[in-house]
Each structure stands twice: as C-alpha cells, then as structure tokens.
Design an enzyme around this catalytic site. Structure first.
Site, mmCIF file in Angstrom:
data_model
loop_
_atom_site.group_PDB
_atom_site.id
_atom_site.type_symbol
_atom_site.label_atom_id
_atom_site.label_comp_id
_atom_site.label_asym_id
_atom_site.label_seq_id
_atom_site.Cartn_x
_atom_site.Cartn_y
_atom_site.Cartn_z
ATOM 1 N N LYS A 170 0.848 -1.143 0.065
ATOM 2 C CA LYS A 170 -0.204 0.188 0.032
ATOM 3 C C LYS A 170 0.903 1.160 0.045
ATOM 4 O O LYS A 170 0.717 2.192 -0.599
ATOM 5 C CB LYS A 170 -0.731 0.098 1.196
ATOM 6 C CG LYS A 170 -2.170 -1.089 0.944
ATOM 7 C CD LYS A 170 -2.726 -1.111 2.294
ATOM 8 C CE LYS A 170 -3.549 -2.504 2.159
ATOM 9 N NZ LYS A 170 -4.318 -3.309 3.394
ATOM 10 N N GLN A 196 -5.836 -2.375 9.385
ATOM 11 C CA GLN A 196 -5.196 -3.698 8.792
ATOM 12 C C GLN A 196 -5.612 -4.992 9.593
ATOM 13 O O GLN A 196 -5.475 -5.184 10.601
ATOM 14 C CB GLN A 196 -3.924 -3.505 8.846
ATOM 15 C CG GLN A 196 -3.102 -4.440 8.092
ATOM 16 C CD GLN A 196 -3.200 -4.468 6.536
ATOM 17 O OE1 GLN A 196 -3.314 -3.507 5.963
ATOM 18 N NE2 GLN A 196 -3.363 -5.667 6.136
ATOM 19 N N ASP A 255 -12.365 1.506 3.173
ATOM 20 C CA ASP A 255 -12.424 -0.199 3.074
ATOM 21 C C ASP A 255 -14.009 -0.590 2.865
ATOM 22 O O ASP A 255 -14.106 -1.752 2.372
ATOM 23 C CB ASP A 255 -11.964 -0.864 4.262
ATOM 24 C CG ASP A 255 -10.496 -1.422 3.709
ATOM 25 O OD1 ASP A 255 -10.256 -1.747 2.541
ATOM 26 O OD2 ASP A 255 -9.867 -1.874 4.728
#
Ligand code: NAD
Length: 283
Positions: free
Chosen positions: A53, A97, A120
């Site tokens: 990322k 995460q 997300d």
C-alpha cells in the site's frame, strides 16, 4: 484462455490515479490524499500488505500515515486513535489492517471510522448502503477489484450466473453483492454447501474466495467459464497459490485470473481509487 492480468490493470489504474491526483491538485488548493493505516501486532503478512500500500501510495502521489499498536492494545485505545484520525483534516481515508486479535471487537472498532473516511467500505453504514443500493456505497476493495477486472476484459456480468465460494463479511459477501448490483444471478457457497462441484459447474462466472489451496479442481469447472481466484494461500515451500488449481483448469475455462498477479494487485489499486474519491469529497 484469456489471462485476467491484475498486475497490468493495476498499473493502468496507478497511471490514471496519478494523473487524477495531479490534475486535481493543480486546480484546487488541497493537501495530498492521505490514508491512515491502523495496525495491531506485527504479523509478517500484514507488514507485506502494508508495504504494498505504501509503494502504491507513493506511485500516485498519496501519503500513508502508519499507526502501529502492540498486540495487547485495548479496544478503548484503538477507538480513541480512530476518533482522532476522524478529526484530523489531513487524513482522508482510514483502514484497520486485518486481521486483528480475536479479543478485540473488530466491527465495533471499524464502526468508529467516519463513513466518509471508510475507504475499505466495512463500516455498518457502508454495508447498509451496499445492501440498499445507495449510490454513496463504497465497495470494499477486493469486490471493486473483481468487478473492475471483469469490466476491463469486457466480460458481461448482467444476466450471468455467478457463483461465489466463500461468505465472509470482508470478501465473499461484498463480492456477491457487488455482482448482484451488476445484475448477475448470484449463488453463494460455503463450507457446508453440498455438492460444491455441481454448484460451481453451473456458473458463468466463478469466484473462489475460500482461502483453501486448490479447492477448485478440474471437476469443479466447465468450458466457457470465467474464473476469478481471490484466494491467497501459502504452500509448505512458502509459494503463494490461489484457491484454484490453475494448471488443471487453465485449458478448460475461457478466462482465469492468476495467483499471484490477479485479484491481489487489483485490491491495492481499488483501495486507492476509494481513497482518491473520498479525498475529493472531503476537499
Ligand atoms: P475466511 O476464512 O473469513 O472465509 C472463508 C470462507 O470460505 C468461509 O465463508 C467458508 O465457509 C468458505 N470456505 C472455506 N473452505 C471452504 C470449502 N472447503 N468449501 C466451501 N467453502 C469454503 O476468509 P476470507 O477473509 O474471506 O478470505 C478468503 C480468501 O481470500 C483467503 O485466501 C484470503 O487470503 C483471500 N483474500 C484475498 C484478497 C486479495 O486481494 N486477493 C483480499 C482479501 C482476502
């Protein structure tokens, strides 16, 4: 057989996001887009995903704020951290995460993220938007990656039979809903599905998202199918493989995404697509 090359499309997406960011910054006085990543513990696999990322962010002119917490961090501390990030005007997207330790209430923590920064698409607000066909829906990155890959290769989704193997909140269900939104007729299979082979052979588009090495064999597929392999598994020799026995099915099916190099890279670029959209909305 057509190889659905996620790496190639990821690179195209990187170029177009980079131009979009640069153009926007020329026309507007705004800070660079910034993604906050909240990590708990130090799983090597999380470290690898976070590095990908960071590299992608650099490529497109975005920034990453990486917050690492020890395994033993309390729910309250994480929630406080996210509340601060919600208020921080230089942060446009926040992700936790995953996985995080089981002792922590994952959904409660994720639900603290301001929906406008939920790149997300995993907060309750965004999940509801996806269920109710709300145009403000942020598609979770893996689901967006799957749809983008199919669309890039001009694979028709509307009216097709799609079978998704896997029903997790993070992966299987959002992919199934995303396909439904594109007007596919969707079947969701899981660990307790009887006659999996029969179900998967009925698909025009088969998405394997079970996390089970070589679950899909030549007996699960038929000629003409499009196969999307979302699975990421590691063999004893530490090789990354998918849920599909690629070698066994590649000469039968019409198209297939490889592992590595298929959905994985698409997930990263799709997350940053969501970030750039969120950034524009917040400026
Ligand atoms: P999970 O363990 O939470 O869910 C797995 C799902 O698959 C469950 O619903 C289970 O019922 C089903 N399943 C498992 N074994 C099965 C079997 N033998 N037959 C039928 N169904 C079965 O996992 P997850 O978080 O949904 O992830 C699934 C896979 O996708 C993993 O390999 C993960 O690493 C991978 N993944 C890939 C990306 C990517 O970008 N490519 C992103 C996220 C997750």
């Amino acid at each position: 057989m057509i190889l659905l090359d996620g790496k190639k499309l990821r690179n195209l997406m990187a170029d177009s996001l980079k131009s979009a960011v640069a153009e926007y910054l020329q026309e507007n006085t705004a800070p660079q887009p910034k993604l906050a990543i909240v990590q708990v513990g130090d799983l090597p696999v999380s470290k690898a995903y976070i590095n990908q990322k960071k590299l992608f962010a650099e490529r497109i002119g975005a920034k990453v704020l990486h917050k690492i917490h020890p395994d033993k961090v309390s729910e309250t501390e994480l929630i406080e951290e996210i509340k601060k990030l919600n208020k921080n005007k230089s942060v446009h997207g926040i992700i936790v995460q995953l996985p995080i330790p089981d002792e922590l209430d994952k959904q409660k923590i994720i639900d603290t993220i301001d929906p406008i920064k939920d790149v997300d698409g995993l907060t309750a607000t965004n999940i509801k938007r996806l269920w109710t066909n709300d145009e403000r829906t942020v598609l979770p990155a893996t689901a967006l990656g799957v749809i983008s890959l199919l669309q890039h290769y001009d694979i028709e989704i509307e009216g097709k039979k799609a079978v998704v193997v896997g029903r997790s909140t993070l992966v299987g269900k959002p992919i199934a809903l995303a396909l439904l939104r594109e007007n596919a007729t969707v079947t969701i299979c899981h660990r307790l599905t009887k006659n999996l082979e029969e179900e998967t052979r009925r698909a025009d588009i088969l998405v394997a998202a079970a996390g089970s090495e070589h679950l899909i064999t030549k007996d699960h597929v038929k000629a003409g199918q499009v196969i999307i392999d979302v699975g990421i598994n590691f063999t004893k020799e530490e090789h990354m493989v998918g849920d599909v026995d690629f070698e066994a099915v590649k000469d039968i099916v019409a198209a297939i995404s490889p592992v590595p190099g298929g959905v994985g890279p698409m997930t990263v670029s799709s997350l940053f697509h969501n970030l750039v959209e969120a950034w524009k909305t917040q400026n």
